[in-house]
Design a protein around this motif. Structure first.
Motif, PDB file in Angstrom:
ATOM      1  N   UNK A  35      43.266 -75.071 -17.898  1.00 45.61           N
ATOM      2  CA  UNK A  35      43.495 -75.571 -19.251  1.00 45.61           C
ATOM      3  C   UNK A  35      44.162 -74.500 -20.095  1.00 45.61           C
ATOM      4  N   UNK A  36      44.835 -74.960 -21.146  1.00 40.79           N
ATOM      5  CA  UNK A  36      45.440 -74.060 -22.128  1.00 40.79           C
ATOM      6  C   UNK A  36      44.875 -74.409 -23.497  1.00 40.79           C
ATOM      7  N   UNK A  37      44.492 -73.371 -24.224  1.00 42.99           N
ATOM      8  CA  UNK A  37      43.882 -73.514 -25.547  1.00 42.99           C
ATOM      9  C   UNK A  37      44.537 -72.475 -26.444  1.00 42.99           C
ATOM     10  N   UNK A  38      44.729 -72.794 -27.728  1.00 42.36           N
ATOM     11  CA  UNK A  38      45.325 -71.800 -28.619  1.00 42.36           C
ATOM     12  C   UNK A  38      44.465 -71.575 -29.855  1.00 42.36           C
ATOM     13  N   UNK A  39      44.620 -70.388 -30.434  1.00 42.50           N
ATOM     14  CA  UNK A  39      43.910 -70.007 -31.645  1.00 42.50           C
ATOM     15  C   UNK A  39      44.919 -69.451 -32.628  1.00 42.50           C
ATOM     16  N   UNK A  40      45.229 -70.243 -33.650  1.00 43.63           N
ATOM     17  CA  UNK A  40      46.170 -69.806 -34.679  1.00 43.63           C
ATOM     18  C   UNK A  40      45.429 -68.984 -35.727  1.00 43.63           C
ATOM     19  N   UNK A  41      46.155 -68.121 -36.451  1.00 44.45           N
ATOM     20  CA  UNK A  41      45.511 -67.272 -37.467  1.00 44.45           C
ATOM     21  C   UNK A  41      44.743 -68.103 -38.492  1.00 44.45           C
ATOM     22  N   UNK A  61      47.921 -82.483 -25.303  1.00 47.72           N
ATOM     23  CA  UNK A  61      47.504 -82.880 -26.638  1.00 47.72           C
ATOM     24  C   UNK A  61      48.637 -83.700 -27.261  1.00 47.72           C
ATOM     25  N   UNK A  62      48.325 -84.868 -27.839  1.00 48.73           N
ATOM     26  CA  UNK A  62      49.365 -85.720 -28.434  1.00 48.73           C
ATOM     27  C   UNK A  62      50.229 -84.979 -29.454  1.00 48.73           C
ATOM     28  N   UNK A  63      49.601 -84.072 -30.179  1.00 50.13           N
ATOM     29  CA  UNK A  63      50.313 -83.322 -31.217  1.00 50.13           C
ATOM     30  C   UNK A  63      51.466 -82.509 -30.640  1.00 50.13           C
ATOM     31  N   UNK A  64      51.332 -82.069 -29.376  1.00 46.73           N
ATOM     32  CA  UNK A  64      52.339 -81.225 -28.762  1.00 46.73           C
ATOM     33  C   UNK A  64      53.154 -81.949 -27.690  1.00 46.73           C
ATOM     34  N   UNK A  65      52.778 -83.183 -27.391  1.00 50.47           N
ATOM     35  CA  UNK A  65      53.486 -83.963 -26.376  1.00 50.47           C
ATOM     36  C   UNK A  65      54.977 -83.992 -26.686  1.00 50.47           C
ATOM     37  N   UNK A  85      61.125 -75.814 -28.842  1.00 53.65           N
ATOM     38  CA  UNK A  85      61.374 -76.108 -30.266  1.00 53.65           C
ATOM     39  C   UNK A  85      60.319 -75.446 -31.136  1.00 53.65           C
ATOM     40  N   UNK A  86      60.135 -74.157 -30.927  1.00 56.22           N
ATOM     41  CA  UNK A  86      59.058 -73.428 -31.585  1.00 56.22           C
ATOM     42  C   UNK A  86      59.180 -73.462 -33.104  1.00 56.22           C
ATOM     43  N   UNK A  87      58.002 -73.558 -33.747  1.00 53.56           N
ATOM     44  CA  UNK A  87      57.895 -73.539 -35.200  1.00 53.56           C
ATOM     45  C   UNK A  87      56.966 -72.396 -35.583  1.00 53.56           C
ATOM     46  N   UNK A  88      57.015 -72.020 -36.853  1.00 53.98           N
ATOM     47  CA  UNK A  88      56.128 -70.936 -37.302  1.00 53.98           C
ATOM     48  C   UNK A  88      54.660 -71.301 -37.065  1.00 53.98           C
ATOM     49  N   UNK A  89      54.348 -72.598 -37.156  1.00 52.81           N
ATOM     50  CA  UNK A  89      52.962 -73.043 -36.955  1.00 52.81           C
ATOM     51  C   UNK A  89      52.476 -72.881 -35.514  1.00 52.81           C
ATOM     52  N   UNK A  90      53.393 -72.579 -34.594  1.00 53.45           N
ATOM     53  CA  UNK A  90      53.004 -72.345 -33.199  1.00 53.45           C
ATOM     54  C   UNK A  90      52.550 -70.905 -32.975  1.00 53.45           C
ATOM     55  N   UNK A  91      52.660 -70.065 -33.995  1.00 54.82           N
ATOM     56  CA  UNK A  91      52.163 -68.698 -33.884  1.00 54.82           C
ATOM     57  C   UNK A  91      50.659 -68.731 -33.623  1.00 54.82           C
ATOM     58  N   UNK A 106      44.325 -63.827 -23.073  1.00 53.50           N
ATOM     59  CA  UNK A 106      45.067 -64.332 -24.230  1.00 53.50           C
ATOM     60  C   UNK A 106      46.455 -63.715 -24.324  1.00 53.50           C
ATOM     61  N   UNK A 107      47.399 -64.502 -24.825  1.00 52.75           N
ATOM     62  CA  UNK A 107      48.784 -64.052 -25.042  1.00 52.75           C
ATOM     63  C   UNK A 107      49.180 -64.406 -26.468  1.00 52.75           C
ATOM     64  N   UNK A 108      49.528 -63.403 -27.247  1.00 48.93           N
ATOM     65  CA  UNK A 108      49.970 -63.639 -28.619  1.00 48.93           C
ATOM     66  C   UNK A 108      51.431 -64.069 -28.621  1.00 48.93           C
ATOM     67  N   UNK A 109      51.683 -65.237 -29.183  1.00 50.49           N
ATOM     68  CA  UNK A 109      53.046 -65.730 -29.369  1.00 50.49           C
ATOM     69  C   UNK A 109      53.310 -65.760 -30.874  1.00 50.49           C
TER      70      UNK A 109
END
Lengths: 113, 107
Positions: A35-41, A61-65, A85-91, A106-109
């Motif tokens: 699985x992949x999980x993310x943690x935004x600031x 996740x539908x949000x990222x589909x 199509x990266x956006x600032x909100x993907x940080x 973890x990998x910081x993007x």
């Protein structure tokens, strides 16, 4: 001993793509779920998607589909998460996990112009 | 999408106190509910899987209960090292989801 080692931090421009890797050791890679999980600031954990390498089944996740692609290379026991199509909100810090039990470091993007 | 709502969002507690964190699901998820602990700059750590099964190596002061829509994480005799954010997570149906998190501060 189960270990998941992720690729290093990335800095990307808006609109570009990033591909994060997750190499597993210990256990039989194909039979587990990655699985992949993310943690935004300032945010909570967000589920991104998962793959069962043995069956090739993937759920997102539908949000990222449409922007996220999760793959796995059984020959190298490595899973990948590509986000386009990266956006600032993907940080965020992106984590991989085996069967939700064992986690990568973890990998910081960072997405910034 | 199943929404998980944790309570409280934040709690300040003293060592040796007993702590209870609740997680309510917007629809029944059976026992497919897991609890994680995350400290700053660390990866999440699994504490409890499938509502009440303790994960290997987790201290016995952590326990979980519940089924259906209401779940509880209990920490008996809190220790200073338990300062962290705690998340519930459901794997009953896609998309999998997390609760918003409960931040635990030790006084």
């Amino acid at each position: 001993q189960v270990q998941l080692v992720q690729s290093g931090a990335e800095v990307k421009k808006p609109g570009s793509s990033v591909k994060v890797s997750c190499k597993a050791s210990g256990g039989t890679f194909s039979t587990y779920t990655i699985s992949w999980v993310r943690l935004a600031p300032g945010q909570g954990l967000e589920w991104v998607g998962r793959i069962i390498p043995l069956l090739g089944i993937v759920n997102y996740a539908p949000k990222l589909q449409g922007r996220v692609t999760i793959t796995a290379d059984k020959s190298t026991s490595t899973a990948y998460m590509e986000l386009s199509s990266l956006k600032s909100e993907d940080t965020a810090v992106y984590y991989c996990a085996r069967d939700q039990e064992y986690w990568g470091q973890g990998t910081l993007v960072t997405v910034s112009s | 999408e199943i929404v998980l709502t944790q309570s409280p969002d934040f709690q300040s507690v003293t060592p040796k106190e007993k702590v209870t964190i609740t997680c309510r699901a917007s629809q029944s998820i059976g026992s497919s509910l897991h609890w994680y602990q995350q400290k700053p700059d660390q990866s999440p750590k699994l504490l409890i899987k499938y509502a009440s099964q303790s994960f290997s190596g987790v201290p016995s002061r952590f326990s979980g209960s519940g089924s259906g829509t209401d779940f509880t994480l209990t920490i008996n005799s809190l220790e200073a090292e338990d300062a962290a954010t705690y998340y519930c997570h459901q794997s009953s149906s896609f998309p999998y989801t997390f609760g918003q998190g409960t931040k635990l501060e030790i006084k």
